[in-house]
Design a protein around this motif. Structure first.
Motif, PDB file in Angstrom:
ATOM      1  N   HIS A  80      -9.779  18.894   8.763  1.00 57.66           N
ATOM      2  CA  HIS A  80     -10.937  18.549   7.924  1.00 57.66           C
ATOM      3  C   HIS A  80     -11.923  19.712   7.879  1.00 57.66           C
ATOM      4  O   HIS A  80     -12.955  19.621   7.225  1.00 57.66           O
ATOM      5  CB  HIS A  80     -11.641  17.301   8.466  1.00 57.66           C
ATOM      6  N   GLN A 111      -2.178  13.648  16.776  1.00 63.81           N
ATOM      7  CA  GLN A 111      -3.629  13.411  16.747  1.00 63.81           C
ATOM      8  C   GLN A 111      -4.114  12.797  18.038  1.00 63.81           C
ATOM      9  O   GLN A 111      -5.213  13.072  18.488  1.00 63.81           O
ATOM     10  CB  GLN A 111      -3.969  12.467  15.592  1.00 63.81           C
ATOM     11  N   ASN A 122     -10.034  11.124   4.668  1.00 65.07           N
ATOM     12  CA  ASN A 122      -9.479  10.119   5.575  1.00 65.07           C
ATOM     13  C   ASN A 122      -8.619   9.148   4.773  1.00 65.07           C
ATOM     14  O   ASN A 122      -9.030   8.678   3.703  1.00 65.07           O
ATOM     15  CB  ASN A 122     -10.598   9.314   6.260  1.00 65.07           C
ATOM     16  N   GLY A 123      -7.425   8.885   5.311  1.00 65.72           N
ATOM     17  CA  GLY A 123      -6.552   7.910   4.662  1.00 65.72           C
ATOM     18  C   GLY A 123      -5.747   8.463   3.507  1.00 65.72           C
ATOM     19  O   GLY A 123      -5.039   7.719   2.819  1.00 65.72           O
ATOM     20  N   ALA A 124      -5.794   9.783   3.266  1.00 63.11           N
ATOM     21  CA  ALA A 124      -5.097  10.371   2.110  1.00 63.11           C
ATOM     22  C   ALA A 124      -3.579  10.379   2.284  1.00 63.11           C
ATOM     23  O   ALA A 124      -2.844  10.449   1.297  1.00 63.11           O
ATOM     24  CB  ALA A 124      -5.587  11.798   1.882  1.00 63.11           C
ATOM     25  N   GLY A 125      -3.115  10.348   3.522  1.00 58.63           N
ATOM     26  CA  GLY A 125      -1.667  10.354   3.761  1.00 58.63           C
ATOM     27  C   GLY A 125      -1.171  11.581   4.509  1.00 58.63           C
ATOM     28  O   GLY A 125       0.044  11.807   4.609  1.00 58.63           O
ATOM     29  N   LYS A 126      -2.066  12.345   5.079  1.00 59.90           N
ATOM     30  CA  LYS A 126      -1.673  13.592   5.772  1.00 59.90           C
ATOM     31  C   LYS A 126      -0.845  13.299   7.021  1.00 59.90           C
ATOM     32  O   LYS A 126       0.246  13.845   7.207  1.00 59.90           O
ATOM     33  CB  LYS A 126      -2.925  14.411   6.165  1.00 59.90           C
ATOM     34  N   THR A 127      -1.384  12.440   7.894  1.00 54.97           N
ATOM     35  CA  THR A 127      -0.677  12.147   9.148  1.00 54.97           C
ATOM     36  C   THR A 127       0.663  11.481   8.864  1.00 54.97           C
ATOM     37  O   THR A 127       1.680  11.818   9.486  1.00 54.97           O
ATOM     38  CB  THR A 127      -1.548  11.238  10.049  1.00 54.97           C
ATOM     39  N   THR A 128       0.675  10.565   7.913  1.00 62.66           N
ATOM     40  CA  THR A 128       1.934   9.887   7.565  1.00 62.66           C
ATOM     41  C   THR A 128       2.978  10.925   7.137  1.00 62.66           C
ATOM     42  O   THR A 128       4.125  10.899   7.595  1.00 62.66           O
ATOM     43  CB  THR A 128       1.691   8.878   6.415  1.00 62.66           C
ATOM     44  N   HIS A 168       0.832  -1.210   0.000  1.00 58.30           N
ATOM     45  CA  HIS A 168       0.000   0.000   0.000  1.00 58.30           C
ATOM     46  C   HIS A 168       0.866   1.260   0.000  1.00 58.30           C
ATOM     47  O   HIS A 168       1.732   1.421   0.853  1.00 58.30           O
ATOM     48  CB  HIS A 168      -0.920  -0.001   1.234  1.00 58.30           C
TER      49      HIS A 168
HETATM   50  N1  LIG Z   1       1.206   1.829  10.580  1.00 57.55           N
HETATM   51  C1  LIG Z   1       0.482   1.626   9.470  1.00 57.55           C
HETATM   52  N2  LIG Z   1       0.445   0.405   8.897  1.00 57.55           N
HETATM   53  C2  LIG Z   1      -0.252   0.196   7.762  1.00 57.55           C
HETATM   54  N3  LIG Z   1      -0.961   1.152   7.114  1.00 57.55           N
HETATM   55  C3  LIG Z   1      -0.950   2.386   7.638  1.00 57.55           C
HETATM   56  C4  LIG Z   1      -0.239   2.690   8.839  1.00 57.55           C
HETATM   57  N4  LIG Z   1      -0.408   4.002   9.111  1.00 57.55           N
HETATM   58  C5  LIG Z   1      -1.205   4.497   8.129  1.00 57.55           C
HETATM   59  N5  LIG Z   1      -1.529   3.507   7.255  1.00 57.55           N
HETATM   60  C6  LIG Z   1      -2.352   3.667   6.048  1.00 57.55           C
HETATM   61  O1  LIG Z   1      -1.805   4.716   5.268  1.00 57.55           O
HETATM   62  C7  LIG Z   1      -2.839   5.492   4.677  1.00 57.55           C
HETATM   63  C8  LIG Z   1      -2.651   6.959   5.067  1.00 57.55           C
HETATM   64  O2  LIG Z   1      -2.944   7.102   6.451  1.00 57.55           O
HETATM   65  P1  LIG Z   1      -2.843   8.519   7.189  1.00 57.55           P
HETATM   66  O3  LIG Z   1      -3.060   8.264   8.641  1.00 57.55           O
HETATM   67  O4  LIG Z   1      -1.577   9.173   6.793  1.00 57.55           O
HETATM   68  O5  LIG Z   1      -4.077   9.284   6.541  1.00 57.55           O
HETATM   69  P2  LIG Z   1      -4.699  10.709   6.915  1.00 57.55           P
HETATM   70  O6  LIG Z   1      -4.772  11.481   5.646  1.00 57.55           O
HETATM   71  O7  LIG Z   1      -3.966  11.326   8.036  1.00 57.55           O
HETATM   72  O8  LIG Z   1      -6.166  10.289   7.362  1.00 57.55           O
HETATM   73  P3  LIG Z   1      -7.172  10.922   8.481  1.00 57.55           P
HETATM   74  O9  LIG Z   1      -7.782  12.133   7.843  1.00 57.55           O
HETATM   75  O10 LIG Z   1      -8.173   9.817   8.652  1.00 57.55           O
HETATM   76  O11 LIG Z   1      -6.391  11.204   9.719  1.00 57.55           O
HETATM   77  C9  LIG Z   1      -4.153   4.887   5.137  1.00 57.55           C
HETATM   78  O12 LIG Z   1      -4.642   4.029   4.143  1.00 57.55           O
HETATM   79  C10 LIG Z   1      -3.770   4.110   6.379  1.00 57.55           C
HETATM   80  O13 LIG Z   1      -4.619   3.008   6.566  1.00 57.55           O
END
Ligand SMILES: Nc1ncnc2c1ncn2[C@@H]1O[C@H](COP(=O)(O)OP(=O)(O)OP(=O)(O)O)[C@@H](O)[C@H]1O
Length: 293
Positions: free
Chosen positions: A205, A101, A56-62, A34
């Motif tokens: 958001h 978060q 949600n899940g776009a990759g912001k927190t990562t 992924h």
């Molecule tokens: N430790 C992990 N192991 C596997 N997948 C992960 C992990 N952390 C995040 N992901 C996946 O990476 C993708 C991005 O997640 P992320 O938390 O960066 O999204 P986000 O934009 O911050 O979402 P949100 O608005 O819900 O906080 C998602 O599909 C999530 O499921």
């Protein structure tokens, strides 16, 4: 990319125009097969308030956690305040403020104790009472952390993120759980930190929050940036056709609404109830996300 800067920029005494606080090229983070972050480029200038939007899940927190040095990247180039966060030292960490978060722990300490304690980890911290006041928790100063409400804990998280007088503050969904008044107070705080020269990267958001605070913003979808600009220009907002409506249910799309109105006036049209609307930031955001899917 040509970027129109907001008028707030000129009001900032601490701003060092043109210096890059955050520089990201080709950032990738994969979990198994992924692609959580998939070739992301980003530049944030010193003194800017920059908002990352995305579903949600776009990759912001990562992305934010990689910039904070809390998560390893798979590939790409990243510098924050001139250093690679993956190899940064304590001195670099002291220049960074982080609001995660998740909510803070240390449930048996009081608000004042935890703020003072965390402040003690920095070379030049703000006073605990000052920070507690800045986040509107003065009347909870002697309360144990475990007795705080969700929104109060979130305010404490913000306090812990700024107590070290950071040059750059990362705020991941900082106002989730805040009541409307607390959100306004928080906006005031961000403007104040910004006026003092801090660089601020926030995820949210709340589009009204991004519009109120950000000099520039970017929309992330599927781990990459799909649009970037000021709140006024994102996704071609400033040049999008306006919708002009007036009495009798008349409604016309117009690239130049002033010219249309002048023509209507010349024609003697009844313009009672005249409105001119352009796409809101929410309209633009939803269209961008829709296109990316
Ligand atoms: N430790 C992990 N192991 C596997 N997948 C992960 C992990 N952390 C995040 N992901 C996946 O990476 C993708 C991005 O997640 P992320 O938390 O960066 O999204 P986000 O934009 O911050 O979402 P949100 O608005 O819900 O906080 C998602 O599909 C999530 O499921």
């Amino acid at each position: 990319m040509t970027v129109t800067r907001s008028s707030r920029e000129t009001a900032r005494p601490g701003r060092l125009n043109g210096m890059t606080a955050i520089n990201v090229r080709g950032l990738r983070k994969t979990y198994g097969s992924h692609h959580a972050v998939d070739g992301l480029d980003l530049d944030v200038e010193v003194g800017e308030v920059f908002a990352l939007l995305g579903p949600n899940g776009a990759g912001k927190t990562t992305t934010v956690e990689i910039l904070e040095g809390h998560r390893r990247r798979t590939s790409g180039e990243v510098t924050v305040l001139g250093l690679d966060p993956g190899h940064a030292d304590r001195h670099w960490r002291a220049r960074i403020g982080i609001v995660l978060q998740s909510t803070s722990d240390a449930a048996d300490l009081t608000v004042h104790e935890i703020v003072r304690h965390i402040g003690g980890c920095y070379p030049n911290p703000r006073g605990a009472a000052e920070v507690i006041d800045l986040v509107g928790l003065t009347d909870k100063s002697k309360a144990k952390v475990r007795t705080l409400s969700g929104g109060q804990r979130r305010r404490l998280d913000v306090a812990l993120g700024i107590v070290g007088r950071p040059e750059i503050v990362f705020l991941d969904e900082p106002t989730t759980g805040f009541d409307p008044e607390a959100r306004r107070q928080f906006w005031h705080l961000i403007r104040r930190l910004s006026a003092e020269g801090s660089t601020i990267l926030l995820t949210t958001h709340y589009l009204d929050e991004a519009e109120a605070l950000a000099d520039r913003l970017a929309v992330i979808a599927d781990g990459a940036i799909v649009a970037e600009g000021t709140p006024a220009t994102l996704g071609g907002r400033a040049t999008a056709e306006a919708v002009v409506s007036w009495s009798g249910g008349h409604r016309e799309h117009a690239a130049d609404p002033v010219a249309l109105i002048m023509r209507l006036v010349a024609e003697g049209a009844d313009l009672t109830g005249l409105t001119v609307t352009r796409p809101t930031l929410e309209d633009t955001y939803l269209a961008l996300i829709g296109e990316a899917r």
